[in-house]
Enzyme design. Structure first.
Site, PDB file in Angstrom:
ATOM      1  N   ASP A   2      50.075 127.240   9.261  1.00 35.38           N
ATOM      2  CA  ASP A   2      48.778 127.037  10.414  1.00 35.38           C
ATOM      3  C   ASP A   2      49.585 127.878  11.631  1.00 35.38           C
ATOM      4  O   ASP A   2      50.564 127.843  11.753  1.00 35.38           O
ATOM      5  CB  ASP A   2      48.611 125.340  10.906  1.00 35.38           C
ATOM      6  CG  ASP A   2      48.323 124.477   9.915  1.00 35.38           C
ATOM      7  OD1 ASP A   2      47.588 125.456   8.647  1.00 35.38           O
ATOM      8  OD2 ASP A   2      47.767 123.326   9.686  1.00 35.38           O
ATOM      9  N   LYS A  30      45.214 127.870  10.939  1.00 36.35           N
ATOM     10  CA  LYS A  30      43.893 127.094  11.262  1.00 36.35           C
ATOM     11  C   LYS A  30      44.375 126.617  12.488  1.00 36.35           C
ATOM     12  O   LYS A  30      45.619 126.479  13.048  1.00 36.35           O
ATOM     13  CB  LYS A  30      44.053 125.944  10.486  1.00 36.35           C
ATOM     14  CG  LYS A  30      43.587 126.046   9.475  1.00 36.35           C
ATOM     15  CD  LYS A  30      43.511 124.554   8.036  1.00 36.35           C
ATOM     16  CE  LYS A  30      43.521 122.851   8.896  1.00 36.35           C
ATOM     17  NZ  LYS A  30      41.801 122.978   9.278  1.00 36.35           N
ATOM     18  N   MET A  69      42.878 117.701  20.780  1.00 36.08           N
ATOM     19  CA  MET A  69      41.882 119.074  20.817  1.00 36.08           C
ATOM     20  C   MET A  69      40.675 119.255  21.990  1.00 36.08           C
ATOM     21  O   MET A  69      39.644 118.770  21.571  1.00 36.08           O
ATOM     22  CB  MET A  69      40.992 119.549  19.688  1.00 36.08           C
ATOM     23  CG  MET A  69      42.173 119.454  18.475  1.00 36.08           C
ATOM     24  SD  MET A  69      41.132 119.506  16.711  1.00 36.08           S
ATOM     25  CE  MET A  69      41.069 118.216  16.663  1.00 36.08           C
TER      26      MET A  69
END
Length: 267
Positions: free
Chosen positions: A40, A62, A172
């Site tokens: 990632d 990602k 996040m």
């Protein structure tokens, strides 16, 4: 007589929160012998140096809030690489089963009949606050911690539940920070609750911004906080001011570290 085809194996490996010295021994051992490494965006370049010289390094990019390669394509890539008889390390930031979509990949491998193993990693939900001198639990202050994500497919987080957490660590959080803080306050969390944003926790360019919950979004916006970023909410944040030696051990971001930040895609 033809040889029977033998599938390879996929290892869903947690790379830890960022600092390459926090990579587990098992992860380093697997990287050293893997035929292919699928990784990632939030993987420190030094971690990839553990891969053997002729390994295939396959970037799938990602990141929080989106993905440059659809998850279904990543699943197919893992399966196809294993069907070529290769040992495949699927390298994921943090822990693969903590907001890393590792279970989705495991289910796809299970359905395809591919052998796989999960190798836990140090989750940024624990490591980033610790590196920022914020204990997520502390006797007499917080006896529990709730981990949640600011992004949920198809439904909003249960803000009423999250507002009642003694310590809340929100993954996040960056792009929806204002929405999250307003929702927590609307659900009953006191606006003056201590809060902190930890940007790039454990990386060389880690930054920590503290403010009351009601002001943390504006402070983060003024500071141009990027990804990855965690929001920590709770009285434990106030302990940071008492852990001065730990706070001061993190050096000021140097020009070289700013360069590393740009190279790693955090800007």
């Amino acid at each position: 007589m033809s040889k029977q085809h033998v599938n390879g194996k996929v290892y869903l490996v947690g790379a830890g929160p960022g600092d390459p010295s926090l990579l587990t021994l098992r992860a380093a051992q697997l990287l050293a012998v893997a035929d292919a490494v699928v990784y990632d965006r939030l993987i420190h370049p030094a971690v990839l140096k553990h891969a053997r010289a002729r390994a295939r390094l396959l970037f799938v990019g990602k990141e929080g809030g989106g993905e440059s390669v659809p998850q279904e394509e990543i699943n197919s890539l893992l399966i196809s690489q294993a069907r070529l008889g290769r040992s495949v390390v699927r390298l994921k930031g943090g822990d693969p089963f903590v907001f890393g979509r590792g279970a989705e990949e495991a289910l796809a491998l299970e359905a395809a009949g591919i052998s796989y193993e999960v190798v836990p990693g140090v989750s940024s939900g624990l490591a980033a606050p610790a590196a920022a001198a914020i204990p997520v639990t502390h006797r007499g202050v917080s006896g529990s911690v709730t981990f949640a994500t600011g992004h949920r497919a198809g439904k909003a987080p249960d803000w009423a539940h999250l507002a009642g957490a003694e310590t809340l660590v929100l993954f996040m959080a960056g792009s929806r920070l204002e929405e999250a803080t307003l929702a927590l306050i609307a659900a009953g969390r006191a606006p003056n609750t201590p809060a902190a944003i930890v940007e790039a926790g454990t990386w060389e360019h880690q930054r920590v911004i503290e403010a009351p919950l009601a002001a943390i979004a504006s402070r983060a916006r003024e500071a141009s906080v990027g990804s990855p970023a965690l929001l920590v909410v709770g009285e434990v944040v106030s302990l940071r001011s008492q852990l001065r030696s730990l706070v001061e051990s993190r050096s000021v971001v140097s020009e070289r570290e700013r360069f590393l930040k740009a190279e790693a895609g955090h800007e």
